[in-house]
Enzyme design. Structure first.
Site, PDB file in Angstrom:
ATOM      1  N   HIS A   1       0.852  -1.196   0.000  1.00  4.99           N
ATOM      2  CA  HIS A   1       0.000   0.000   0.000  1.00  4.99           C
ATOM      3  C   HIS A   1       0.884   1.241   0.000  1.00  4.99           C
ATOM      4  CE1 HIS A   1       0.813  -0.322   4.348  1.00  4.99           C
ATOM      5  NE2 HIS A   1       0.433   0.953   4.476  1.00  4.99           N
TER       6      HIS A   1
ATOM      7  N   HIS B   1       0.821   5.684   1.121  1.00  2.24           N
ATOM      8  CA  HIS B   1       0.180   6.868   1.696  1.00  2.24           C
ATOM      9  C   HIS B   1       0.862   8.076   1.082  1.00  2.24           C
ATOM     10  CE1 HIS B   1      -1.682   4.490   4.889  1.00  2.24           C
ATOM     11  NE2 HIS B   1      -0.491   3.988   5.193  1.00  2.24           N
TER      12      HIS B   1
ATOM     13  N   TYR C   1      11.873   4.103   0.737  1.00  5.50           N
ATOM     14  CA  TYR C   1      10.775   4.504  -0.150  1.00  5.50           C
ATOM     15  C   TYR C   1       9.866   5.520   0.531  1.00  5.50           C
ATOM     16  CZ  TYR C   1      12.528   0.032  -1.753  1.00  5.50           C
ATOM     17  OH  TYR C   1      13.347  -0.989  -2.124  1.00  5.50           O
TER      18      TYR C   1
END
Length: 164
Positions: free
Chosen positions: A48, A50, A136
């Site tokens: 996922h 954000h 990342y």
């Protein structure tokens, strides 16, 4: 400004986003060229991501941007994921969850809380012991700008107010 959470369809033991980080980065670059926005903060997790975007004053359509990004990424990787029957009927791939979570940033405190949450996420999920160790993430840019100390986000010492 908007905070987003975007998930892969199959999250369990899925590392696709970091395994294909260059493809994902290319998809972001492509969309930003076609439909500009500013990426205030981001963290890419295995399954996922954000981020916070600042949208142009004359174009707040973030849904089209996510649609373009998901499509560009999906077309750039090999087929092979599990595809549900409902997705097969619609000729969809099985990479991304159809929906995403969006939250309008209300004020500076809300912004700060969400930026902290983004940068804390790899520690929260047990991928690293310190935020600086996750490659990342925009955390590194924030450290360079002096917004965070390099040792912020140490699992033992940091308390983050949850946004969930």
């Amino acid at each position: 400004m908007w905070f987003f959470t975007v998930n892969l369809a199959e999250r369990r033991n899925n590392r696709l986003l970091i395994e294909k980080i260059d493809v994902l980065r290319d998809a972001f670059r492509f969309v930003k060229q076609q439909r500009p926005f500013y990426m205030n903060a981001v963290v890419i997790m295995p399954d996922h991501l954000h981020c916070i975007w600042t949208m142009p004053s004359d174009d707040g359509d973030f849904s089209i941007r996510w649609n373009m990004l998901k499509g560009r990424f999906s077309r750039s990787i090999d087929v092979g994921e599990r595809v549900s029957k409902s997705r097969q009927k619609r000729r969809e791939r099985g990479i991304w969850q159809r929906r995403f979570w969006a939250h309008l940033i209300e004020d500076q405190e809300d912004y700060n809380r969400h930026v902290d949450y983004i940068h804390w996420n790899p520690v929260k999920h047990g991928h690293v012991k310190r935020a600086i160790d996750w490659p990342y993430s925009s955390f590194h840019r924030y450290v360079e700008q002096g917004s965070y100390l390099e040792n912020w986000g140490n699992y033992e010492e940091t308390e983050i107010n949850s946004i969930e």
